[in-house]
Scaffold this motif. Structure first.
Motif, mmCIF file in Angstrom:
data_model
loop_
_atom_site.group_PDB
_atom_site.id
_atom_site.type_symbol
_atom_site.label_atom_id
_atom_site.label_comp_id
_atom_site.label_asym_id
_atom_site.label_seq_id
_atom_site.Cartn_x
_atom_site.Cartn_y
_atom_site.Cartn_z
ATOM 1 N N PHE A 160 76.330 92.026 103.950
ATOM 2 C CA PHE A 160 75.610 92.893 103.259
ATOM 3 C C PHE A 160 74.070 92.553 103.382
ATOM 4 C CE2 PHE A 160 79.502 92.690 101.326
ATOM 5 C CZ PHE A 160 79.867 94.068 100.998
ATOM 6 N N SER A 161 73.380 93.327 103.258
ATOM 7 C CA SER A 161 71.570 93.151 103.246
ATOM 8 C C SER A 161 71.330 92.026 102.075
ATOM 9 C CB SER A 161 70.993 94.659 103.220
ATOM 10 O OG SER A 161 71.402 95.138 102.473
ATOM 11 N N SER A 162 70.102 91.689 102.271
ATOM 12 C CA SER A 162 69.871 90.723 101.362
ATOM 13 C C SER A 162 69.685 91.060 99.825
ATOM 14 C CB SER A 162 68.541 89.914 101.809
ATOM 15 O OG SER A 162 67.533 91.117 102.067
ATOM 16 N N ASP A 163 69.310 92.299 99.686
ATOM 17 C CA ASP A 163 68.791 92.900 98.315
ATOM 18 C C ASP A 163 70.249 93.160 97.520
ATOM 19 O OD1 ASP A 163 69.563 94.728 100.207
ATOM 20 O OD2 ASP A 163 68.625 96.414 99.150
ATOM 21 N N LEU A 164 71.385 92.867 98.118
ATOM 22 C CA LEU A 164 72.562 92.917 97.301
ATOM 23 C C LEU A 164 73.176 91.627 97.034
ATOM 24 C CD1 LEU A 164 74.244 95.656 99.737
ATOM 25 C CD2 LEU A 164 73.559 96.129 97.229
ATOM 26 N N ALA A 165 72.510 90.547 97.067
ATOM 27 C CA ALA A 165 72.879 89.415 96.701
ATOM 28 C C ALA A 165 73.504 89.451 95.294
ATOM 29 C CB ALA A 165 72.001 88.369 97.086
ATOM 30 N N TRP A 167 68.876 88.938 109.400
ATOM 31 C CA TRP A 167 69.311 89.835 108.343
ATOM 32 C C TRP A 167 69.272 89.453 107.112
ATOM 33 C CZ3 TRP A 167 69.204 94.906 108.171
ATOM 34 C CH2 TRP A 167 69.928 95.797 107.352
ATOM 35 N N HIS A 168 70.119 88.312 106.843
ATOM 36 C CA HIS A 168 70.535 87.973 105.445
ATOM 37 C C HIS A 168 69.211 87.556 104.774
ATOM 38 C CE1 HIS A 168 75.066 87.334 106.260
ATOM 39 N NE2 HIS A 168 74.584 88.539 106.080
ATOM 40 N N THR A 169 68.051 87.143 105.291
ATOM 41 C CA THR A 169 66.942 86.767 104.962
ATOM 42 C C THR A 169 65.814 87.780 104.953
ATOM 43 O OG1 THR A 169 66.431 85.576 106.943
ATOM 44 C CG2 THR A 169 67.202 84.235 105.395
ATOM 45 N N ALA A 170 65.965 88.878 105.465
ATOM 46 C CA ALA A 170 65.170 90.043 105.512
ATOM 47 C C ALA A 170 64.647 90.487 104.120
ATOM 48 C CB ALA A 170 65.541 90.933 106.489
ATOM 49 N N ASN A 171 63.522 90.860 103.998
ATOM 50 C CA ASN A 171 63.118 91.721 102.999
ATOM 51 C C ASN A 171 63.246 93.199 103.380
ATOM 52 O OD1 ASN A 171 61.851 92.782 100.888
ATOM 53 N ND2 ASN A 171 59.946 92.102 101.089
ATOM 54 N N THR A 172 64.509 93.711 102.361
ATOM 55 C CA THR A 172 64.869 95.017 102.999
ATOM 56 C C THR A 172 63.652 96.084 102.720
ATOM 57 O OG1 THR A 172 65.967 95.312 100.875
ATOM 58 C CG2 THR A 172 67.257 94.596 102.760
ATOM 59 N N ASN A 173 62.633 95.875 101.897
ATOM 60 C CA ASN A 173 61.560 97.042 101.586
ATOM 61 C C ASN A 173 60.908 96.849 102.951
ATOM 62 O OD1 ASN A 173 62.702 96.899 99.033
ATOM 63 N ND2 ASN A 173 61.078 95.809 98.053
ATOM 64 N N MET A 222 58.594 101.026 109.496
ATOM 65 C CA MET A 222 59.982 100.371 108.890
ATOM 66 C C MET A 222 60.627 99.081 109.845
ATOM 67 S SD MET A 222 62.267 103.726 110.440
ATOM 68 C CE MET A 222 63.740 102.749 110.653
ATOM 69 N N PHE A 223 60.217 99.070 111.057
ATOM 70 C CA PHE A 223 60.657 97.724 111.531
ATOM 71 C C PHE A 223 59.865 96.737 111.498
ATOM 72 C CE2 PHE A 223 62.824 101.403 113.824
ATOM 73 C CZ PHE A 223 64.169 101.328 113.423
ATOM 74 N N GLY A 224 58.935 96.527 110.743
ATOM 75 C CA GLY A 224 58.325 95.510 110.186
ATOM 76 C C GLY A 224 57.026 95.317 111.332
ATOM 77 N N SER A 254 82.400 90.684 93.895
ATOM 78 C CA SER A 254 80.896 90.308 93.654
ATOM 79 C C SER A 254 80.420 89.758 94.843
ATOM 80 C CB SER A 254 80.897 89.068 92.443
ATOM 81 O OG SER A 254 81.076 89.743 91.376
ATOM 82 N N ILE A 255 79.191 89.947 95.396
ATOM 83 C CA ILE A 255 78.551 89.712 96.558
ATOM 84 C C ILE A 255 77.886 88.186 96.171
ATOM 85 C CG2 ILE A 255 77.139 89.870 98.538
ATOM 86 C CD1 ILE A 255 77.329 92.875 97.888
ATOM 87 N N PRO A 256 78.562 87.287 97.246
ATOM 88 C CA PRO A 256 78.060 85.814 96.944
ATOM 89 C C PRO A 256 76.583 85.905 97.603
ATOM 90 C CG PRO A 256 79.591 85.852 98.737
ATOM 91 C CD PRO A 256 79.391 87.208 98.242
ATOM 92 N N SER A 257 76.064 84.686 97.412
ATOM 93 C CA SER A 257 74.774 84.473 98.014
ATOM 94 C C SER A 257 75.078 84.184 99.562
ATOM 95 C CB SER A 257 73.970 83.126 97.434
ATOM 96 O OG SER A 257 74.982 82.076 97.591
ATOM 97 N N SER A 258 75.827 84.081 100.034
ATOM 98 C CA SER A 258 76.160 84.024 101.461
ATOM 99 C C SER A 258 76.064 85.273 102.067
ATOM 100 C CB SER A 258 77.353 83.447 101.880
ATOM 101 O OG SER A 258 78.469 84.042 101.484
ATOM 102 N N LEU A 259 76.259 86.432 101.312
ATOM 103 C CA LEU A 259 75.970 87.799 101.667
ATOM 104 C C LEU A 259 77.239 88.271 102.380
ATOM 105 C CD1 LEU A 259 72.254 88.008 102.112
ATOM 106 C CD2 LEU A 259 73.536 89.175 100.450
ATOM 107 N N THR A 260 78.259 87.736 102.377
ATOM 108 C CA THR A 260 79.257 88.120 103.308
ATOM 109 C C THR A 260 80.722 87.815 102.355
ATOM 110 O OG1 THR A 260 79.784 85.885 104.362
ATOM 111 C CG2 THR A 260 78.814 87.364 105.700
ATOM 112 N N LEU A 261 81.652 88.734 102.566
ATOM 113 C CA LEU A 261 82.864 88.943 102.079
ATOM 114 C C LEU A 261 84.045 88.998 103.015
ATOM 115 C CD1 LEU A 261 82.119 91.341 99.024
ATOM 116 C CD2 LEU A 261 82.734 88.899 98.875
ATOM 117 N N VAL A 262 85.305 88.379 102.857
ATOM 118 C CA VAL A 262 86.247 88.711 103.639
ATOM 119 C C VAL A 262 86.952 89.842 103.301
ATOM 120 C CG1 VAL A 262 88.680 87.518 104.312
ATOM 121 C CG2 VAL A 262 86.670 86.072 103.507
ATOM 122 N N LEU A 263 87.317 90.509 104.257
ATOM 123 C CA LEU A 263 88.076 91.932 104.147
ATOM 124 C C LEU A 263 89.203 91.896 103.426
ATOM 125 C CD1 LEU A 263 87.294 93.509 107.518
ATOM 126 C CD2 LEU A 263 86.368 94.001 105.694
#
Lengths: 265, 418
Positions: free
Chosen positions: B326-331, B262-268, B290-292, B190-199
């Motif tokens: 991970f990107s923010s939409d996967l939180a 990156w973690h706070t970006a709106n991927t849309n 696409m680049f904002g 499960s992807i936590p709100s920090s959006l990072t996982l240990v390998l």
């Protein structure tokens, strides 16, 4: 599985005394016989190495590797090494077995077996063979390494010793086994070849001072019976030196060479 | 149907041992102490501690149950002293009772059928670890087989250091794991709100990363590639741009601003997706390129790059921290990370599919001969070609190409593309 010492001595004396060439005493015979036996014995290992490089005939009785191995097998034995983690500064290590699996006390560093009794209950260690580790009930061969390899191999995670594939160093009659978790008594078995016992033609003195053969105080040749002729020829060769008869030396040497050529061609 | 040993085949476990992970014994009539029972499981018994209150009790991969009648409900766990020898033989220190029924139960996910209470159940995976094991050969067996069959007087390899064979076998295992053997490693995370996982601990490289929807269907997540990255160094700088050091002379590391953005970006804003439920934010996305950058994308997404024009999200590897980001939409989403290891991480991994066993022998013999001095080059080349051919065979076999499955796929070929 032995060659009767009296039979060899009688044959040697018969050949020597022909045409009044000379005589060797039982003491001389014992020394020459021991020497001859050891010479033939040591030659087995060289012959085995040589034959391993030659294709063999897979037919009963004619495979030279098997034949040589059969001759060495008489001297093969094994025993359990003992763990020592107290003797400083080289501990921990494993000592070579003190008693082999046939109940003989094992002697090291050139100490000769004592007798009586005949045959002696002591044997001299001759050459180290395979060392196995009883891992989960299955004997696992331990690989022998040189010290430089021993260190290098330990450094690599892929090759370092494991319980499934342990390694050892052999130095100063001690075994340094890796991994160091191998410590249980009875888990390390040492296969080795013992030295043939010294030949003794035992005797008592008769009424006129003659030598009378005494089988109870004799030690037969331990070599295979198939070596009897080779043994007699070799003893004759040395006997020729003792009695200073060049002709005997020449004949014996020629005979020995002819046999050698025939066996290895 | 299970094969019942004893037979001359390779299977040594009976059906009860294989399926249930249990083996039964009978105590002697004299009710002696020190009775021994030798199990014949493929799995070695591991005893941490016989005492349930001991710290290492949890390491045991089996439990022992006894019963006077063997009737269900009469079994109880043996919790007095016992020992295990050679991973096979169990010796009970105390007397179990005359003619007692005794069962050794390997840990199993269901806990087994002998326990009378929940606490007595033999929970674990020792039995499951052995399921399907017949399709594999242990790496140690491969090494032993090789030494028996390929090394010796009169053979191509008259003698070889066993450590050389071990090295080449393990290297073969690694190489095969990367691109020949089936990729069987995967982790559900499960992807936590920090959006990072240990390998994962045995991670070597990823194969695929997907998020899981409510139906259990996988949606592939793509690598961020050129979109973003996790910087290796994030040194703090002074006003002149020079990295600053602490009182010990070491560089001061800060949080990565790139990651933070990156973690706070709106991927849309990147993929151009218009979320009608969030009109306030996505109106900008819809109208930004696409680049904002503001540029007005309405009706102009025809030429967008497909790798960015997807709504499953992105991941990127933070090589320095050994994490996956991970990107923010996967939180808070559930993902499955499929990856390859090198086949050497644990005992359970060091097994070779039988379909690739011959390829492994060929790899080892080629490696041994080609690294040996004074070997005829034609022999080396012959072995190289053999290795190549057998590796190809192994890959084809492991590809699981089945005619029926291909036919089923090909049935769709006549569909009209609308």
């Amino acid at each position: 599985m032995a060659i009767n010492v009296n039979q060899v001595y009688s044959t040697v004396l018969t050949i020597l005394n022909k045409e009044q060439r000379g005589y060797i005493t039982p003491d001389e015979f014992n020394k020459i016989s021991t020497q001859s036996q050891l010479e033939i014995f040591e030659q087995y290992f060289e012959d085995l190495n040589q034959q391993l490089r030659v294709p063999q005939a897979d037919v009963d009785y004619s495979d030279r590797i098997e034949n040589i191995d059969e001759r060495i097998a008489i001297f093969k034995t094994f025993g359990n090494a003992t763990y020592d983690n107290t003797t400083t500064p080289t501990n921990p290590f494993w000592n070579l077995p003190a008693i082999d699996s046939y109940g003989n006390t094992i002697l090291y560093s050139g100490v000769e077996p004592t007798n009586p009794p005949f045959p002696s209950t002591t044997v001299s260690f001759y050459r180290l063979g395979t060392i196995t580790y009883n891992y989960l009930g299955i004997p696992t061969e331990i690989q022998r390494l040189q010290r430089s390899d021993y260190y290098q191999i330990q450094k690599s995670p892929l090759t370092k010793a494991t319980n499934s594939f342990p390694n050892y160093l052999y130095e100063n009659n001690k075994l340094y086994i890796s991994p160091s978790t191998i410590v249980s008594a009875g888990d390390i078995t040492v296969d080795f070849v013992r030295k043939p016992r010294n030949v003794v033609w035992g005797y008592s003195l008769g009424q006129v001072g003659q030598y009378i053969y005494d089988p109870a105080t004799s030690q037969n040749f331990e070599l295979s019976e198939s070596e009897q002729t080779a043994l007699i020829i070799k003893i004759l060769l040395y006997a020729g030196v003792v009695i200073k008869d060049p002709q005997l030396i020449q004949v014996a040497a020629a005979e020995e060479q002819a046999t050698e050529i025939n066996q290895k061609s | 149907m299970a094969i019942q040993p004893p037979s001359d085949g390779l299977i040594t476990e009976n059906a009860q041992q294989y399926f249930q992970g249990s083996q039964g014994f009978r105590g002697d009539a004299g009710n002696n102490t020190g009775q021994s029972f030798t199990t014949t499981f493929d799995t070695d018994l591991y005893l941490g501690d016989w005492n349930p209150t001991g710290v290492d009790y949890g390491l045991n991969n089996f439990k022992i149950y006894t019963s006077p009648t063997a009737i269900p409900g009469t079994w109880s766990e043996w919790v007095t002293a016992f020992t295990v020898t050679n991973g096979k033989t169990v010796t009970l220190t105390a007397a179990p009772g005359a003619n007692q029924y005794i069962v050794v139960q390997l840990n199993i996910l269901t806990g087994g059928k002998y326990a009378s209470t929940e606490a007595e159940k033999a929970y674990g995976q020792a039995t499951e670890n052995n399921y399907g094991s017949y399709q594999y050969t242990k790496l140690n067996d491969v090494i032993n087989n090789f030494l028996v069959a390929y090394v010796g007087a009169g053979k191509l390899i008259p003698s070889v250091k066993r450590t050389d064979v071990i090295f080449h076998a393990k290297r073969a295992m690694q190489e095969f794991s990367y691109d020949t053997l089936k990729s069987i490693k995967s982790a559900e995370l499960s992807i936590p709100s920090s959006l990072t996982l240990v390998l994962p601990q045995d991670y070597v490289n990823y194969v695929k990363c997907s998020w899981v929807d409510r139906l259990g269907v996988l949606h592939p997540i793509y690598p961020a590639n050129n979109l973003t990255m996790s910087p290796y160094y994030t040194q703090a700088q002074d006003s002149a741009g020079i990295p600053t050091q602490d009182s010990y002379g070491n560089d001061i590391e800060t949080e990565s601003k790139t990651q933070d953005r990156w973690h706070t970006a709106n991927t849309n804003w990147i993929n151009g997706f218009f979320n009608s439920n969030d009109f306030t934010n996505d109106m900008w996305a819809y109208n930004a390129d696409m680049f904002g950058f503001w540029g007005g994308r309405l009706g102009q997404q025809y030429g967008i790059d497909p790798q960015y024009h997807q709504v499953n999200g992105w991941f990127n590897l933070n090589e320095r921290e050994g994490k996956i980001s991970f990107s923010s939409d996967l939180a808070n989403k559930l993902i499955i990370l499929e990856y390859v290891s090198d086949g050497l991480a644990s005992d359970l991994d060091t097994k070779v599919p039988k379909l690739a066993e011959e390829a492994m022998y060929s790899y080892i013999i080629h490696a041994v001969i080609s690294t040996r001095i004074n070997q005829p080059e034609y022999v080396v080349q012959r072995l190289r070609r053999e290795k190549s051919a057998k590796l190809r065979n192994a890959k084809i076999r492991l590809s699981n190409i089945k005619l029926d499955e291909i036919v089923q796929v090909m049935r769709g070929k006549s569909k009209w593309i609308k």
